[in-house]
Design a protein around this motif. Structure first.
Motif, PDB file in Angstrom:
ATOM      1  N   ASN A  57       6.143  -4.740  -2.352  1.00 32.98           N
ATOM      2  CA  ASN A  57       5.062  -3.900  -4.032  1.00 32.98           C
ATOM      3  C   ASN A  57       5.202  -5.205  -4.738  1.00 32.98           C
ATOM      4  O   ASN A  57       5.400  -6.909  -4.460  1.00 32.98           O
ATOM      5  CB  ASN A  57       5.952  -3.477  -4.648  1.00 32.98           C
ATOM      6  CG  ASN A  57       6.053  -1.781  -3.629  1.00 32.98           C
ATOM      7  OD1 ASN A  57       5.855  -0.756  -4.007  1.00 32.98           O
ATOM      8  ND2 ASN A  57       7.821  -1.422  -3.238  1.00 32.98           N
ATOM      9  N   ASP A  77      -1.356   5.446  -2.170  1.00 34.66           N
ATOM     10  CA  ASP A  77      -1.592   4.455  -2.714  1.00 34.66           C
ATOM     11  C   ASP A  77      -2.045   3.319  -1.630  1.00 34.66           C
ATOM     12  O   ASP A  77      -1.837   1.552  -1.866  1.00 34.66           O
ATOM     13  CB  ASP A  77       0.096   3.032  -3.719  1.00 34.66           C
ATOM     14  CG  ASP A  77       0.538   4.231  -4.565  1.00 34.66           C
ATOM     15  OD1 ASP A  77       0.190   4.932  -5.120  1.00 34.66           O
ATOM     16  OD2 ASP A  77       1.901   5.028  -4.352  1.00 34.66           O
ATOM     17  N   SER A 102       0.835  -1.057   0.051  1.00 37.67           N
ATOM     18  CA  SER A 102       0.432  -0.656  -0.007  1.00 37.67           C
ATOM     19  C   SER A 102       0.462   1.503   0.213  1.00 37.67           C
ATOM     20  O   SER A 102       0.350   2.042   0.453  1.00 37.67           O
ATOM     21  CB  SER A 102      -0.996   0.005   0.836  1.00 37.67           C
ATOM     22  OG  SER A 102      -1.492  -0.925   1.116  1.00 37.67           O
ATOM     23  N   GLY A 103       2.153   0.765  -0.699  1.00 35.78           N
ATOM     24  CA  GLY A 103       2.568   2.717  -0.710  1.00 35.78           C
ATOM     25  C   GLY A 103       3.169   2.784   0.454  1.00 35.78           C
ATOM     26  O   GLY A 103       3.839   1.992   1.462  1.00 35.78           O
ATOM     27  N   THR A 142       4.038   8.642 -11.201  1.00 31.71           N
ATOM     28  CA  THR A 142       4.016   6.960 -10.846  1.00 31.71           C
ATOM     29  C   THR A 142       4.031   5.918 -12.140  1.00 31.71           C
ATOM     30  O   THR A 142       3.341   5.908 -12.906  1.00 31.71           O
ATOM     31  CB  THR A 142       3.686   6.804  -9.930  1.00 31.71           C
ATOM     32  OG1 THR A 142       1.878   7.018 -10.456  1.00 31.71           O
ATOM     33  CG2 THR A 142       3.541   7.900  -8.432  1.00 31.71           C
ATOM     34  N   ASN A 175      -5.746   7.021   1.724  1.00 28.73           N
ATOM     35  CA  ASN A 175      -5.799   7.687   0.920  1.00 28.73           C
ATOM     36  C   ASN A 175      -5.707   9.512   0.307  1.00 28.73           C
ATOM     37  O   ASN A 175      -7.363   9.474   0.744  1.00 28.73           O
ATOM     38  CB  ASN A 175      -6.563   6.688  -0.375  1.00 28.73           C
ATOM     39  CG  ASN A 175      -6.180   7.212  -1.942  1.00 28.73           C
ATOM     40  OD1 ASN A 175      -5.345   7.200  -1.847  1.00 28.73           O
ATOM     41  ND2 ASN A 175      -6.859   7.205  -2.699  1.00 28.73           N
TER      42      ASN A 175
END
Length: 818
Positions: free
Chosen positions: A314, A137, A100-101, A540, A142
């Motif tokens: 990731n 992400d 989730s970044g 990104t 968010n």
């Protein structure tokens, strides 16, 4: 949550003045001392109206008070404050998100189901800064830059007071959902040394394996000493090291995530992905002190520092894909993000008395700096010349605050009336720095440009913003009669980028029968968009929810491209809060509180849906000369919401088997609904997009991605030598919605789950104790994700369930006090 104390505790006026910017008393209170636990109801709290004589059930609004012992008994993994609060407070959600970044490195918390940036955090009554890293992400949180709860050393905490009510008139921006005030240890003597070690041990059904991982240790030490008679200095250090967990399933390599080539299909049945907690190590230090100048004034200062290193996983890149260079990774690769997080806060001031006035003047400075790197990655457009390690960006947020607060009592018709006034000046800056040139370079090979799993910030993305905020407030409170208490507060704030705003609050408590009271409050509150939401930009390259590789840009609302697509200058969020509750006390054995509330928020700031319609890439290239941008996002005030809920807390105390037994029931319910949504801008419709600013995924994030109900029942018994604790927590249902385009919107609801936590503590001496415990000892997992959502079997459990997907955690602890 457990609530206990040994005796009624009165907090000195100086303690109240430490938090003289606070403004609402408590539902109930607790403290911990020695080897027994018994609930007391007359502890004075500092998170409340500025009248210094308000106690637990005297409050017009609900406040939870968590003691040092409560935090220890929460069984938090490696001393995570946020995890402890999530165990103890049903209204507090702290999900463990993976892949989730930024959320792999800075976990976002929710209060009352609202956004992470709609709760204000204080330390010793002074505003604590937010993180610098922008979460873009992730699911929960968010588009926010939340407070990093785990940057505050848990070993430094004397108690935590959680005001569950809008409090903008007392504190200013961000206090829509409530206020969390963390009070540091201030004992002028003694201290403790403690250490724990734990690990997850679970049977993981998706792979039918017994797994032991997440091993970690935590150690802390603190001490106090007297300064000049009545002064004190208390300080400490702590460190934790935690291995990662992995709950990925077996990869089926379906054609929607990888071309069915022999090299890719050869990976079927393997665990190519990773899903779980990131490995982390942290080092923390803190201090809190006070030095008397004379009998009327004292100097005080406190500070915290945290340095943390985390590694996040990731999505896997397959051998035969345009995201790979086979000469570098012949078997594919799993990029990992690396976070270097440095967080500091320090404050100091003078407080005392001048005539009939109590005053507190302070300066407060906080900073969060985050460096973001990638390893085991590459820039496919550079081919075999690509590096595999990248620095992809740096983030920094600074907050400087000056406060002057004063209060005094008047005698009005034989009753004390408290008047409090104050001013505040705040200066904030937000800066981002570009990554390595290779992290965003467009190379000679026709392949995705930029570092995989998060292209670096480009020089054009770099942000440098600042703002100034001035505020003044006044508050008056009094017992109008023997049974009726009222409080009124007003505040004016002026933002250099948004202008002025008035906020106000009225609250009252009426004891209609001995031991029973009605209480309620009404307020309007404001949250100014963060500087990051105004100015953050990034480019990104990553996989979308549909498994396709996408190069996209997050645009500032000031960017000409965003304006061309319909972005508008952001407006502050504004809320209208109402609460009504009843409290009761039957002798010293039983007490309860039940509070209902409604929070209507206009102009909520959210990150738009990913805008990636057919023709967008060509439109951007033709009109702006920028090639290769397949999607865009920007921040927007697109939605108005209303949240309704209720919270129940009940405590029963008795003696059993020569020990004290405390039973606590706590329950929280909230339901957020969308009142209205701004229409899609005409510019977006002209570019071929429709219904994208606030779509089904964003609706899901605000309404039912977090549990609407959470409840817990805690039983805690102890005597001089033993302590036993059992806690059953019910995590409510959550729902996940994906929008894969072309009308394909898979949705799944994850059923409620019950979690059992246990702990037994043995006190070998008055100073030395040992404890063994477990969280989620029955090894509960969320509902398995269906085939539409589990990404080819790689993610059998979704990240949004509060129960997590790690299984049972077992730990041991040793503690020595002196």
């Amino acid at each position: 949550m457990s609530i206990h104390s040994t005796a009624p505790t009165r907090v000195r006026l100086l303690t109240v003045l430490v938090a003289s910017t606070l403004a609402a008393p408590a539902t109930y209170a607790q403290s911990q001392s020695g080897d027994t636990q018994a609930k007391t109801l007359d502890q004075v709290v500092v998170t409340g109206v500025r009248a210094s004589n308000r106690t637990s059930l005297d409050s017009p609004v609900p406040v939870d008070v968590l003691s040092e012992q409560d935090l220890r008994n929460a069984g938090a993994v490696n001393g995570e404050l946020g995890a402890a609060l999530a165990v103890l407070l049903p209204s507090f959600n702290f999900p463990r998100q993976s892949n989730s970044g930024g959320s792999d490195h800075v976990r976002a918390a929710q209060l009352r189901g609202l956004s992470p940036d709609e709760v204000l955090v204080l330390v010793n009554g002074k505003r604590f800064h937010t993180s610098a890293l922008v979460n873009t992400d992730t699911k929960i949180g968010n588009g926010t830059t939340p407070v990093d709860f785990n940057a505050i050393p848990i070993s430094a905490i004397k108690r935590v007071e959680v005001l569950r009510d809008g409090a903008g008139a007392q504190y200013g921006s961000d206090a829509i959902a409530g206020v969390i005030n963390i009070i540091l240890k201030d004992a002028p003597s003694g201290g403790e040394v403690s250490a724990d070690y734990g690990a997850y041990h679970t049977h993981f059904r998706p792979t039918d394996r017994e797994i032991t991982d997440g091993q970690g240790g935590y150690a802390a030490a603190d001490f106090g000493t007297t300064l000049w008679g009545s002064g004190f200095f208390h300080a400490g250090v702590e460190t934790s090291h935690h291995a990662g967990t992995n709950r990925a399933g077996y990869d089926t390599v379906p054609d929607f995530i990888a071309d069915p080539t022999p090299a890719n299909l050869a990976l079927q049945g393997q665990r190519n992905y990773a899903a779980g907690d990131p490995p982390n190590e942290s080092y923390n230090g803190w201090f809190n002190g006070e030095l008397p100048l004379n009998e009327h004034a004292s100097l005080y200062a406190f500070g915290t520092y945290t340095q943390r290193h985390t590694i996040g996983d990731n999505y896997f890149r397959y051998p035969d894909s345009d995201a790979n260079v086979p000469s570098i990774y012949p078997d594919g690769y799993l990029p990992q993000s690396i976070g270097h997080n440095r967080d500091a806060q320090t404050a100091g001031g003078v407080r005392g008395t001048l005539g009939d006035w109590n005053y507190d003047g302070s300066l407060n400075w906080g900073r969060n700096a985050f460096d973001y790197d990638l390893r085991d990655s590459l820039n496919a457009s550079l081919g075999a010349q690509s590096p595999t390690y990248f620095h992809i960006g740096s983030y920094a947020f600074n907050q400087s605050t000056a406060n002057l607060d004063a209060n005094r009592q008047y005698d009005v018709a034989g009753r004390p009336l408290t008047l409090a006034v104050g001013t505040e000046y705040r200066y904030e800056t937000f800066r981002t720095g570009a990554g390595d040139p290779a992290s965003y370079a467009v190379g000679p090979i026709d392949a995705p440009a930029g570092a995989q799993a998060g292209g670096g910030l480009q020089p054009q993305d770099a942000a440098d913003l600042s703002r100034r905020v001035q505020a003044a407030y006044a508050e008056v409170s009094s017992d109008i009669t023997d049974t009726f208490f009222a409080d009124a507060a007003g505040r004016y704030e002026h933002y250099s980028d948004f202008g002025g705003n008035w906020s106000g609050k009225l609250s009252a408590r009426w004891e209609f029968a001995p031991g029973f009271a009605l209480r309620g409050a009404a307020s309007n509150n404001l949250r100014a968009p963060s500087l990051s939401q105004i100015g953050y930009e990034a480019t990104t390259t990553g996989y979308g929810a549909d498994g396709k590789l996408v190069t996209g840009r997050i645009l500032s609302v000031n960017n000409p491209l965003a304006r061309d697509l319909g972005a508008q200058p952001l407006k502050p969020e504004k809320s209208r809060n109402f609460s009504l509750g009843i409290t009761g006390q039957l002798g010293s054995a039983f007490d309860f509180s039940l509070d209902a509330y409604q929070i209507a928020i206009d102009h909520r700031v959210t990150l738009s849906e990913t805008i990636d319609n057919d023709g967008l890439e060509q439109y951007i290239q033709q009109n702006f000369g920028v090639a290769g941008v397949q999607s865009v996002q920007f921040f927007t005030n697109a939605v108005n919401t209303i949240t309704r809920g209720a919270e129940l807390v009940g405590n029963y105390r008795t003696t059993v088997a020569n020990g004290n037994l405390l039973l606590t029931l706590a329950y929280s319910h909230n339901n957020t609904q969308i009142r209205s949504v701004e229409a899609t801008p005409a510019a977006l419709i002209a570019a071929g997009a429709d219904n994208v600013l606030f779509g089904v995924e964003a609706r899901n994030t605000l309404t039912d991605a977090a549990p609407r109900q959470r409840g817990s029942f805690t039983a805690k018994w102890d005597n001089k030598q033993w302590g036993l604790l059992g806690r059953v927590t019910r995590q409510g249902a959550t729902t996940r919605v994906f929008d894969f385009g072309d009308g394909y919107i898979p949705t799944q609801t994850y059923a409620p789950r019950f979690q059992l936590d246990v702990e037994v503590e043995y006190r070998a001496t008055d100073r030395l104790s040992f404890a063994l415990g477990g969280d989620n000892v029955t090894n509960q997992y969320p509902t398995r994700s269906n085939s539409d959502i589990n990404y080819g079997g790689n993610f059998p459990y979704d990240v949004i369930s509060p129960i997590g997907s790690n299984g049972a955690y077992w730990y041991g602890r040793v503690r020595y006090t002196f």
